[in-house]
Scaffold this active site. Sequence first.
Site, PDB file in Angstrom:
ATOM      1  N   GLU A   1       0.818  -1.211   0.000  1.00 16.08           N
ATOM      2  CA  GLU A   1       0.000   0.000   0.000  1.00 16.08           C
ATOM      3  C   GLU A   1       0.854   1.265   0.000  1.00 16.08           C
ATOM      4  O   GLU A   1       0.360   2.367  -0.263  1.00 16.08           O
ATOM      5  CB  GLU A   1      -0.934   0.009   1.209  1.00 16.08           C
ATOM      6  CG  GLU A   1      -0.266   0.094   2.564  1.00 16.08           C
ATOM      7  CD  GLU A   1       0.161  -1.253   3.124  1.00 16.08           C
ATOM      8  OE1 GLU A   1       0.298  -1.362   4.356  1.00 16.08           O
ATOM      9  OE2 GLU A   1       0.358  -2.199   2.332  1.00 16.08           O
TER      10      GLU A   1
ATOM     11  N   CYS B   1      16.889  -6.266   1.238  1.00 17.23           N
ATOM     12  CA  CYS B   1      17.250  -7.368   2.138  1.00 17.23           C
ATOM     13  C   CYS B   1      18.650  -7.904   1.867  1.00 17.23           C
ATOM     14  O   CYS B   1      19.149  -8.720   2.630  1.00 17.23           O
ATOM     15  CB  CYS B   1      16.225  -8.505   2.014  1.00 17.23           C
ATOM     16  SG  CYS B   1      16.235  -9.335   0.409  1.00 17.23           S
TER      17      CYS B   1
ATOM     18  N   GLU C   1      17.196  -5.618  12.108  1.00 19.99           N
ATOM     19  CA  GLU C   1      17.199  -5.189  10.714  1.00 19.99           C
ATOM     20  C   GLU C   1      16.838  -3.710  10.686  1.00 19.99           C
ATOM     21  O   GLU C   1      15.751  -3.310  11.108  1.00 19.99           O
ATOM     22  CB  GLU C   1      16.202  -5.989   9.881  1.00 19.99           C
ATOM     23  CG  GLU C   1      16.231  -5.577   8.420  1.00 19.99           C
ATOM     24  CD  GLU C   1      15.280  -6.391   7.559  1.00 19.99           C
ATOM     25  OE1 GLU C   1      15.610  -6.623   6.383  1.00 19.99           O
ATOM     26  OE2 GLU C   1      14.215  -6.786   8.060  1.00 19.99           O
TER      27      GLU C   1
END
Length: 491
Positions: free
Chosen positions: A182, A287, A382
Amino acid sequence: MSVKIPLQPIPVLNFISGQFKAGNGFKQSIHSPHNGALIGEVHHSTKEDVQHAVQAAIAAQKKWAATPIKERSKILFNLRQILMRDLDEIAHLKSSESGKTFLEGKAGLLKGIEVLEFATSIQNLDNGGKLEVSRGVTCEYRRQALGVVASITPFNFPAMVPFWTIPTALALGNAYIWKPSEKTPLTSLKIAEAMSEAGLPEGVFQVLQGGTETSQALIDHPEIQAIAFVGSTPVARQVYQRGTQLGKRVLALGGAKNHIVLLPDAQPDIAGPGISDSFTGCAGQRCMAAAVLLAVGDVEIHIQKILERARSLELGKDMGALINKSQIEFLNQQIQKAVNEGAKILLDGRKAIPPPGQENGNWMGPTILDHVSPDQDIAKLELFGPVLCIIRCKDISEAMMIENSSRMGNACAVFTSSGTLAEKVISLASTGMVGVNVGVPVPREPFSFGGIHESKFGHGDITGVSSLDFWSNLKKVTVKWDQQHDNNWMS
């Protein structure tokens, strides 16, 4: 080249049964990370919208699966031509909503097209097998589509990640429903247009805009046979558990905390740019970005090369923006917390100057922290930003012990001139992907992409040859026509 940001908001629509139509849920505004401008408005999809898309997919899938794979592949060839024709236009659009530079946006789409090229080769690559197993008796494999499948993709690669799965799933005869992020839904409009122009039958490929509720409705729908997901580890785990509890096939890729082992014998002109570009590329929002540098022994010359490269990068030209203000706030908090705990800042991207006219964007420059402890949050979480943490190690054993302690297992790299030392890191790395003197060790097709541990939930990889079994079933056929005179136990 500067990113061409839309001057007017674009209505972002669903694509169902070959038609663009607005979802029936609430409206959300889309702002460009580059300058904060309003570039799109999207209505989220309701359960009713999901139901309409699934019913259209069911109606189209059987005919599509019955179409010979060579004919399905012709449409994928058409799709490639259209995407290459519109490459720059799509790259500008996807960069304007994701924060990437134009060249990064273009490269991401080209990587997605590479997977599309692999999918067009399935007609020749995956032709099953047939063998006379006994006199007059044959056994063979036949690969068959699952039916209606779905994919939920992240904001950071609005075209590349969807194309990890779209081409292969379609080539194998499935009907495909895509739920883009989104945060970056605009790119899906161009891809849907390209699918239609390529000649894909109505209902075979559909797009549903929305957020968590739309995703959950897709996962829960009883006619959805398989779910692919790429995102953070906590959400990947939830998607995997929710889908598998319903008996669905799920492959959910999670987050990463990638380590680079830097050895003193590395070539400075390779290691410096390679490591710097790994953690700064796509503003660290990928990533495969380097997150932790395991500096073994005396590597000061290499660190200076990394700093030199990172300092030379110009925001807006060499580095893009981050997705939103909350991400900037999160990074600022983590950096300050690490400094308070004793880390030393070698390069502070919080002080970087935004490009002229884009002061309202979400900008952060390269940030390098030295003397980070392995037990600090910044060394374990992360971050998804242009931040590199340096942990000093006395030898490879200590470095690999730190790398192995990570709960994630996406990628690891080593910079060295020694084949023996490189092989040691390769064998000890607890990751699904490893690079040698390559800061972003993304495999090229047909070699598959995927991590291990908490970077992936499910079996197999999301691209390459190993992805074929995820999107299809193998039917085993045993045939006998005539009674043989020289019978054996099989006959």
